[in-house]
Scaffold this active site. Structure first.
Site, short mmCIF file in Angstrom:
data_model
loop_
_atom_site.label_atom_id
_atom_site.label_comp_id
_atom_site.label_asym_id
_atom_site.label_seq_id
_atom_site.Cartn_x
_atom_site.Cartn_y
_atom_site.Cartn_z
N LYS A 1 30.21 61.00 -11.09
CA LYS A 1 30.36 59.75 -11.83
C LYS A 1 31.09 59.98 -13.14
O LYS A 1 30.85 60.97 -13.83
CB LYS A 1 28.97 59.15 -12.10
CG LYS A 1 28.23 58.80 -10.81
CD LYS A 1 26.79 58.43 -11.04
CE LYS A 1 25.91 59.63 -11.25
NZ LYS A 1 24.47 59.32 -11.19
N THR B 1 23.19 49.13 -19.60
CA THR B 1 23.63 50.27 -18.79
C THR B 1 22.46 51.02 -18.15
O THR B 1 22.67 52.01 -17.46
CB THR B 1 24.39 51.27 -19.67
OG1 THR B 1 23.56 51.57 -20.81
CG2 THR B 1 25.71 50.71 -20.14
N GLY C 1 20.05 52.47 -15.79
CA GLY C 1 19.97 52.58 -14.33
C GLY C 1 21.31 52.55 -13.61
O GLY C 1 21.34 52.42 -12.39
N THR C 2 22.40 52.72 -14.36
CA THR C 2 23.73 52.69 -13.73
C THR C 2 23.80 53.68 -12.55
O THR C 2 24.29 53.33 -11.47
CB THR C 2 24.83 53.03 -14.76
OG1 THR C 2 24.64 52.20 -15.89
CG2 THR C 2 26.21 52.79 -14.20
N GLY C 3 23.31 54.89 -12.77
CA GLY C 3 23.38 55.92 -11.73
C GLY C 3 22.52 55.57 -10.52
O GLY C 3 22.90 55.84 -9.37
N CYS C 4 21.36 54.98 -10.78
CA CYS C 4 20.46 54.58 -9.68
C CYS C 4 21.12 53.50 -8.85
O CYS C 4 21.04 53.52 -7.62
CB CYS C 4 19.14 54.03 -10.23
SG CYS C 4 18.24 55.21 -11.23
O1 PXL Z 1 18.55 56.48 -14.64
C1 PXL Z 1 17.80 57.60 -14.37
C2 PXL Z 1 16.37 57.25 -14.05
C3 PXL Z 1 15.94 57.35 -12.75
N1 PXL Z 1 14.68 57.07 -12.37
C4 PXL Z 1 13.78 56.68 -13.27
C5 PXL Z 1 14.15 56.56 -14.60
C6 PXL Z 1 15.48 56.83 -15.00
C7 PXL Z 1 15.89 56.69 -16.40
O2 PXL Z 1 15.19 56.31 -17.26
O3 PXL Z 1 13.25 56.14 -15.47
C8 PXL Z 1 12.40 56.36 -12.83
#
Ligand code: PXL
Length: 258
Positions: free
Chosen positions: A170, A204, A206-209
């Protein structure tokens, strides 16, 4: 209906983690399921506490679910610690899972550790069972022990470290007015770049999730990795664009409002 499993941490604010994954899966017309690896206490203002579950708790959730339902794709997110990671590894090893996307989550954007980086071996064992891993720049640098910034080189090297998985690196952490995500596809050794304008937003979280769960859905829906990566990259860009004028909480709002 395609069934997608998220194995991830709980984020009560639903911007990241399991709750965000389930919102994405629903939005893409898939049936989302979830195994919790860790409970977090957090809001848009950051993570205050993390309680990883035990290996037994993670395994039992998975053994019970997966002996009944096998998903069409799996997204692995936050692991919490080496114990919970061992539970996740057990599930990846014992069930015929497909379209496995592993998001290499180490630190939250607010700086709280979501996995202990000294336990890299357990994380790498999980990454080696993936079809595609989705690190960001700091994560790939940490995993490779380098401060290089050449995305295609880093993606290739991480693939080698994982004995040959595809890598979707990313680009959000780099500078510049555009964001470029980079796919190293192990199938044909190709490198593909997906570039979008950088969106000025504080929403932003949780962008990666959102990216990794979107990728899992598109793979389950039958798209090739190269197509799914392009669609996931565009989905995140569109989500950030649409969410930039929304307000939720007092910190970083979610990347995807739905
Ligand atoms: O964005 C990464 C992430 C993934 N999962 C959980 C998170 C975070 C970031 O805070 O809390 C549960």
């Amino acid at each position: 209906m395609k069934k997608i499993l998220s194995i991830a941490g709980s984020d009560p604010s639903a911007g990241a983690g399991l709750q965000a994954d389930l919102r994405v899966m629903h939005a893409l017309g898939c049936y989302g399921m979830g195994i919790v690896t860790a409970i977090t206490a957090q809001s848009t203002q950051g993570v205050s506490q993390v309680w990883p579950l035990s290996c037994e708790q993670v395994e039992a959730q998975g053994d019970t679910l997966l002996s009944d339902i096998l998903p069409d794709a799996v997204k692995v997110g936050m692991l919490g610690d080496v114990e919970a990671a061992a539970g996740v590894f057990h599930l990846l090893e014992h069930y015929p899972l497909r379209n496995i996307v592993v998001d290499t989550i180490i630190l939250s954007s607010s700086g709280k550790p979501l996995y202990d980086a000294k336990d890299t071996a357990a994380l790498l064992a999980i990454m080696r069972r993936a079809d595609v891993v989705t690190p960001n720049l700091p994560e790939v640098q940490q995993l490779l022990g380098t401060d290089d910034t050449d995305a295609s080189q880093l993606a290739r090297e991480l693939s080698r470290l994982c004995d040959g998985v595809s890598v979707f690196l990313k680009g959000g952490h780099s500078d510049g007015s555009d964001v470029t995500d980079t796919l190293f596809n192990i199938k044909d050794g190709s490198v593909t770049f997906y570039t979008h304008p950088r969106i000025a937003t504080t929403n932003t979280h949780g962008t990666g999730c959102v990216l990794s769960s979107t990728l899992a859905c598109y793979m389950a829906l039958g798209h090739s990795l190269a197509e799914a990566a392009g669609m996931a990259s565009a989905f995140v860009s569109e989500a950030l664009n649409q969410g930039c004028c929304q307000t939720l909480g007092h910190g970083h709002g979610p990347a995807f409002f739905g």
